[in-house]
Design a protein around this motif. Structure first.
Motif, PDB file in Angstrom:
ATOM      1  N   HIS A   1     -16.776  -9.417  -2.511  1.00 28.74           N
ATOM      2  CA  HIS A   1     -16.825 -10.718  -3.168  1.00 28.74           C
ATOM      3  C   HIS A   1     -18.058 -10.847  -4.070  1.00 28.74           C
ATOM      4  O   HIS A   1     -18.043 -11.609  -5.028  1.00 28.74           O
ATOM      5  CB  HIS A   1     -16.864 -11.846  -2.120  1.00 28.74           C
ATOM      6  CG  HIS A   1     -15.636 -11.934  -1.275  1.00 28.74           C
ATOM      7  ND1 HIS A   1     -14.573 -12.740  -1.594  1.00 28.74           N
ATOM      8  CD2 HIS A   1     -15.307 -11.308  -0.117  1.00 28.74           C
ATOM      9  CE1 HIS A   1     -13.634 -12.625  -0.660  1.00 28.74           C
ATOM     10  NE2 HIS A   1     -14.048 -11.760   0.246  1.00 28.74           N
ATOM     11  N   HIS A   2     -19.123 -10.128  -3.727  1.00 30.56           N
ATOM     12  CA  HIS A   2     -20.406 -10.274  -4.406  1.00 30.56           C
ATOM     13  C   HIS A   2     -21.183  -8.964  -4.251  1.00 30.56           C
ATOM     14  O   HIS A   2     -21.020  -8.277  -3.225  1.00 30.56           O
ATOM     15  CB  HIS A   2     -21.187 -11.432  -3.773  1.00 30.56           C
ATOM     16  CG  HIS A   2     -22.445 -11.793  -4.514  1.00 30.56           C
ATOM     17  ND1 HIS A   2     -22.446 -12.596  -5.638  1.00 30.56           N
ATOM     18  CD2 HIS A   2     -23.732 -11.425  -4.296  1.00 30.56           C
ATOM     19  CE1 HIS A   2     -23.687 -12.732  -6.063  1.00 30.56           C
ATOM     20  NE2 HIS A   2     -24.479 -12.022  -5.274  1.00 30.56           N
ATOM     21  N   PRO A   3     -21.975  -8.546  -5.232  1.00 30.25           N
ATOM     22  CA  PRO A   3     -22.284  -9.255  -6.478  1.00 30.25           C
ATOM     23  C   PRO A   3     -21.194  -9.042  -7.522  1.00 30.25           C
ATOM     24  O   PRO A   3     -20.502  -8.032  -7.496  1.00 30.25           O
ATOM     25  CB  PRO A   3     -23.595  -8.605  -6.927  1.00 30.25           C
ATOM     26  CG  PRO A   3     -23.505  -7.208  -6.388  1.00 30.25           C
ATOM     27  CD  PRO A   3     -22.783  -7.328  -5.071  1.00 30.25           C
ATOM     28  N   PRO A   4     -21.043  -9.987  -8.461  1.00 33.87           N
ATOM     29  CA  PRO A   4     -20.058  -9.800  -9.530  1.00 33.87           C
ATOM     30  C   PRO A   4     -20.514  -8.717 -10.491  1.00 33.87           C
ATOM     31  O   PRO A   4     -21.703  -8.530 -10.710  1.00 33.87           O
ATOM     32  CB  PRO A   4     -20.025 -11.171 -10.210  1.00 33.87           C
ATOM     33  CG  PRO A   4     -21.369 -11.765  -9.910  1.00 33.87           C
ATOM     34  CD  PRO A   4     -21.755 -11.261  -8.552  1.00 33.87           C
TER      35      PRO A   4
ATOM     36  N   PRO B   1     -19.255  -7.071 -14.408  1.00 36.16           N
ATOM     37  CA  PRO B   1     -18.338  -7.394 -15.509  1.00 36.16           C
ATOM     38  C   PRO B   1     -17.084  -6.530 -15.568  1.00 36.16           C
ATOM     39  O   PRO B   1     -16.047  -6.987 -16.031  1.00 36.16           O
ATOM     40  CB  PRO B   1     -19.206  -7.183 -16.750  1.00 36.16           C
ATOM     41  CG  PRO B   1     -20.605  -7.392 -16.276  1.00 36.16           C
ATOM     42  CD  PRO B   1     -20.650  -6.872 -14.871  1.00 36.16           C
TER      43      PRO B   1
ATOM     44  N   ASP C   1     -13.054  -7.428 -11.094  1.00 39.71           N
ATOM     45  CA  ASP C   1     -12.630  -8.805 -10.897  1.00 39.71           C
ATOM     46  C   ASP C   1     -12.556  -9.087  -9.401  1.00 39.71           C
ATOM     47  O   ASP C   1     -11.507  -8.936  -8.779  1.00 39.71           O
ATOM     48  CB  ASP C   1     -11.262  -9.027 -11.559  1.00 39.71           C
ATOM     49  CG  ASP C   1     -10.823 -10.480 -11.472  1.00 39.71           C
ATOM     50  OD1 ASP C   1     -11.691 -11.352 -11.291  1.00 39.71           O
ATOM     51  OD2 ASP C   1      -9.605 -10.728 -11.570  1.00 39.71           O
ATOM     52  N   PRO C   2     -13.675  -9.472  -8.770  1.00 37.24           N
ATOM     53  CA  PRO C   2     -13.639  -9.720  -7.333  1.00 37.24           C
ATOM     54  C   PRO C   2     -12.834 -10.975  -7.008  1.00 37.24           C
ATOM     55  O   PRO C   2     -12.661 -11.839  -7.892  1.00 37.24           O
ATOM     56  CB  PRO C   2     -15.134  -9.907  -6.996  1.00 37.24           C
ATOM     57  CG  PRO C   2     -15.761 -10.386  -8.264  1.00 37.24           C
ATOM     58  CD  PRO C   2     -14.987  -9.710  -9.364  1.00 37.24           C
ATOM     59  N   PRO C   3     -12.336 -11.063  -5.768  1.00 35.98           N
ATOM     60  CA  PRO C   3     -12.486 -10.093  -4.679  1.00 35.98           C
ATOM     61  C   PRO C   3     -11.501  -8.920  -4.810  1.00 35.98           C
ATOM     62  O   PRO C   3     -10.414  -9.074  -5.352  1.00 35.98           O
ATOM     63  CB  PRO C   3     -12.173 -10.932  -3.435  1.00 35.98           C
ATOM     64  CG  PRO C   3     -11.255 -11.997  -3.927  1.00 35.98           C
ATOM     65  CD  PRO C   3     -11.680 -12.317  -5.329  1.00 35.98           C
TER      66      PRO C   3
END
Length: 299
Positions: free
Chosen positions: A234-237, A239, A242-244
């Motif tokens: 889920h994190h970190p994003p 670029p 495309d989480p999750p």
């Protein structure tokens, strides 16, 4: 040059490993890597040498002993427009084996800051840090880590109002794994096989973890496998992603394991024990990566 003035400055002094070298962590590592070498279990066990950095990690709370010099250097590069960063490579040297009960200390120094370099990603600077790991007064290993701090390049055809999607990170190809990535380019997943004891290994390594033999050939994976374990990111994003999304540890039919994405179903439907089948996906700039398509629910 202001950046060169950081060379030789300490990034951490008298850092202390948060836990002694211990059997549970060694066991978890070996299970995840599929490494069954008898050297890593029993009363005379040693830690796998490639775990060197594990014993120095600070976790979410970080370490005491940080000097701030490394953060100062990165801030200076940010101010110069080099706001992006990518890890490029690491090198480890092993002086002696670590054993359960060893208490690790370490010092870290900014070893080198390159001249400004122009790369495909953009112009920037390579920053190399060296960590010396000790038990008592004895040096047990050295870890060098290199990043590129850069200003992203803008392609001529790009318009500021419509930026191109971020490129996926490229694998680091070196002399030890070049054959693996050449196989992937040909849509073949190759597993190393020891020439002496026939033990299979993935990821590729310079020598056999079972008997130490440096000679090997390859076998091609059938492509059948199961989900041995997985996490949902889920994190970190980042670029390019495309989480999750799910990242799985796949156990191949041949008995070795590899990390990859599970495709063909939502991230929250991935299950341990699920059957999967190897596929190859092509991305921008002729990048080919192995992925695994789910074939059904766990039994």
């Amino acid at each position: 040059m202001r950046l060169k003035a950081f060379e030789g400055r300490h990034a951490a002094v008298a850092g202390i490993g948060k836990d002694p070298v211990n059997a549970p962590m060694i066991r978890h590592w070996c299970e995840a890597m599929g490494d069954s070498s008898p050297a890593y279990s029993g009363p005379e066990a040693i830690a796998p040498p490639t775990m060197l950095q594990v014993w120095t990690m600070g976790g979410l709370s970080g370490h005491t002993g940080r000097t701030g010099a490394y953060d100062e250097l990165l801030t200076l590069l940010d101010e110069a427009g080099c706001t992006s960063v990518v890890a490029t490579d690491c090198e480890q040297e092993y002086v002696r084996a670590l054993r359960p009960g060893d208490e690790v200390t370490f010092d870290s120094v900014i070893e080198a800051v390159s001249e400004r370099k122009t790369t495909k990603l953009g112009a920037g600077y390579f920053v190399t840090t060296r960590m010396d790991v000790r038990v008592g007064e004895d040096l047990v290993g050295t870890h060098r880590f290199r990043i590129l701090k850069y200003a992203p390049a803008r392609r001529p055809e790009e318009k500021p109002s419509r930026p191109r999607p971020a490129a996926r990170p490229r694998p680091v190809v070196n002399r030890d794994n070049a054959g693996f990535w050449e196989g992937v380019r040909q849509h073949r997943l190759l597993i190393q096989r020891c020439a002496a004891c026939a033990a299979l290994r993935l990821p590729w390594l310079p020598g056999c973890t079972a008997c130490g033999c440096p000679d090997w050939d390859t076998v091609e994976a059938s492509g059948e496998g199961t989900v041995f374990s997985y996490v949902v990111l889920h994190h970190p994003p980042f670029p390019a992603f495309d989480p999750p999304y799910a990242v799985a540890l796949i156990e191949l039919a041949e008995g070795v394991r590899t990390i990859s994405n599970v495709v063909g179903l939502p991230y929250d439907k991935v299950r341990i024990g699920q059957s999967v089948r190897l596929e190859f996906q092509e991305y921008e700039d002729e990048l080919v990566l192995p992925v695994f398509r789910a074939g059904g629910e766990a039994g």
